[in-house]
Design a protein around this motif. Structure first.
Motif, PDB file in Angstrom:
ATOM      1  N   TRP A 154       0.824  -1.214   0.000  1.00  0.00           N
ATOM      2  CA  TRP A 154       0.000   0.000   0.000  1.00  0.00           C
ATOM      3  C   TRP A 154       0.857   1.262   0.000  1.00  0.00           C
ATOM      4  CZ3 TRP A 154      -4.923   0.988  -1.000  1.00  0.00           C
ATOM      5  CH2 TRP A 154      -5.402   2.268  -0.712  1.00  0.00           C
ATOM      6  N   GLU A 155       1.763   1.394   0.979  1.00  0.00           N
ATOM      7  CA  GLU A 155       2.545   2.619   1.100  1.00  0.00           C
ATOM      8  C   GLU A 155       3.584   2.766  -0.007  1.00  0.00           C
ATOM      9  OE1 GLU A 155       2.302   5.163   2.948  1.00  0.00           O
ATOM     10  OE2 GLU A 155       0.976   4.597   4.575  1.00  0.00           O
ATOM     11  N   THR A 156       4.371   1.729  -0.237  1.00  0.00           N
ATOM     12  CA  THR A 156       5.469   1.843  -1.185  1.00  0.00           C
ATOM     13  C   THR A 156       4.998   1.782  -2.632  1.00  0.00           C
ATOM     14  OG1 THR A 156       6.942   0.790   0.409  1.00  0.00           O
ATOM     15  CG2 THR A 156       7.695   0.876  -1.861  1.00  0.00           C
ATOM     16  N   LEU A 157       4.036   0.894  -2.929  1.00  0.00           N
ATOM     17  CA  LEU A 157       3.589   0.715  -4.314  1.00  0.00           C
ATOM     18  C   LEU A 157       2.411   1.630  -4.635  1.00  0.00           C
ATOM     19  CD1 LEU A 157       3.956  -0.768  -6.963  1.00  0.00           C
ATOM     20  CD2 LEU A 157       2.443  -2.572  -6.098  1.00  0.00           C
ATOM     21  N   PHE A 158       1.254   1.356  -4.026  1.00  0.00           N
ATOM     22  CA  PHE A 158       0.067   2.147  -4.343  1.00  0.00           C
ATOM     23  C   PHE A 158       0.201   3.595  -3.877  1.00  0.00           C
ATOM     24  CE2 PHE A 158      -1.638  -2.168  -4.472  1.00  0.00           C
ATOM     25  CZ  PHE A 158      -2.355  -2.130  -5.662  1.00  0.00           C
ATOM     26  N   GLY A 159       0.774   3.790  -2.682  1.00  0.00           N
ATOM     27  CA  GLY A 159       0.915   5.145  -2.162  1.00  0.00           C
ATOM     28  C   GLY A 159       1.819   6.019  -2.999  1.00  0.00           C
ATOM     29  N   SER A 160       2.686   5.398  -3.784  1.00  0.00           N
ATOM     30  CA  SER A 160       3.606   6.164  -4.618  1.00  0.00           C
ATOM     31  C   SER A 160       3.129   6.291  -6.063  1.00  0.00           C
ATOM     32  CB  SER A 160       4.993   5.501  -4.611  1.00  0.00           C
ATOM     33  OG  SER A 160       5.523   5.466  -3.310  1.00  0.00           O
TER      34      SER A 160
END
Length: 239
Positions: free
Chosen positions: A169-175
């Motif tokens: 979520w944070e590293t992939l989707f959040g970016s």
């Protein structure tokens, strides 16, 4: 609301030999990467921002949050030793709050300090980049600690769920996904960094007032719910 004995036991569990070794890996890697980048490219504000934003804030801080947040209570619940703590005359909300303070302190120490050092190595704090990302790491440490402490309270698979959240979520989707960025602790923290940094090298998709409210709301809600869940954890003698 703060119990020194609970804090001491939690620090001992988090900073044990094996867990402390894991906590040191990511900060050491960040500093090594920063030193290599500085040697190869020299001082460059944009490169410094890319390294600190892409590795420190997007990867290192949430992963350290997973280790500290879930480790503050998860192992005690898994092995059953939490019953000895719950049998003591200490409010369960106090237990949660104390463990949260410890998790925040550990996450900040192993993420914000290395972020600042890496920023100094990369460009000597040019454009206030080192300070901006350090503030972002400090703020994100609070929210991540609360979220992952809650996960450690409600699930025996907290580390797995925490890693999925941090890495997917944070590293992939959040970016990468615009809509997901609004619900990303990373982006909330970057909104503060954006306000501090100069030259437009730091950007966030979330406005600062919104980010501030969401950071506070998530931290308070996660802490409160973790306390509620701990209250429902019955001792064998209470059943």
């Amino acid at each position: 609301m703060y119990e020194p004995t609970v804090a001491r036991l939690t620090y001992r569990a988090l900073l044990g030999r094996r867990r402390a070794a894991i906590l040191f890996v990511l900060p050491a890697l960040l500093i090594a990467i920063s030193a290599a980048v500085r040697l190869l490219t020299g001082a460059d504000d944009q490169i410094a921002s890319d390294v600190l934003g892409g590795f420190a804030i997007a990867t290192m801080v949430p992963l350290i949050g997973v280790i500290a947040g879930t480790g503050a209570i998860g192992p005690e619940i898994d092995d059953g030793s939490i019953v000895y703590l719950l049998a003591k005359p200490v409010k369960r909300s106090t237990i949660i709050f104390t463990k949260l303070i410890v998790a925040i302190a550990v996450t900040m120490a192993f993420s914000a300090i290395p972020t600042f050092v890496a920023g100094l190595i990369l460009n000597g704090n040019g454009g206030q980049i080192a300070i901006a990302y350090t503030v972002a790491a400090l703020v994100a440490s609070v929210a991540y600690s609360a979220i992952f402490l809650l996960l450690g309270t409600v699930s025996r698979h907290a580390v797995v769920f925490g890693l999925v959240y941090a890495l997917v979520w944070e590293t992939l989707f959040g970016s990468l996904v615009p809509g997901a960025r609004t619900l990303s602790v990373q982006q909330w923290a970057l909104s503060l960094a954006e306000r501090i940094g100069e030259n437009g090298t730091i950007t966030s998709d979330v406005a600062l007032p919104t980010a501030t409210v969401l950071l506070a709301l998530v931290t308070v809600a996660a802490t409160w719910y973790a306390g509620q869940k701990l209250r429902t954890l019955k001792l064998a003698g209470e059943e």
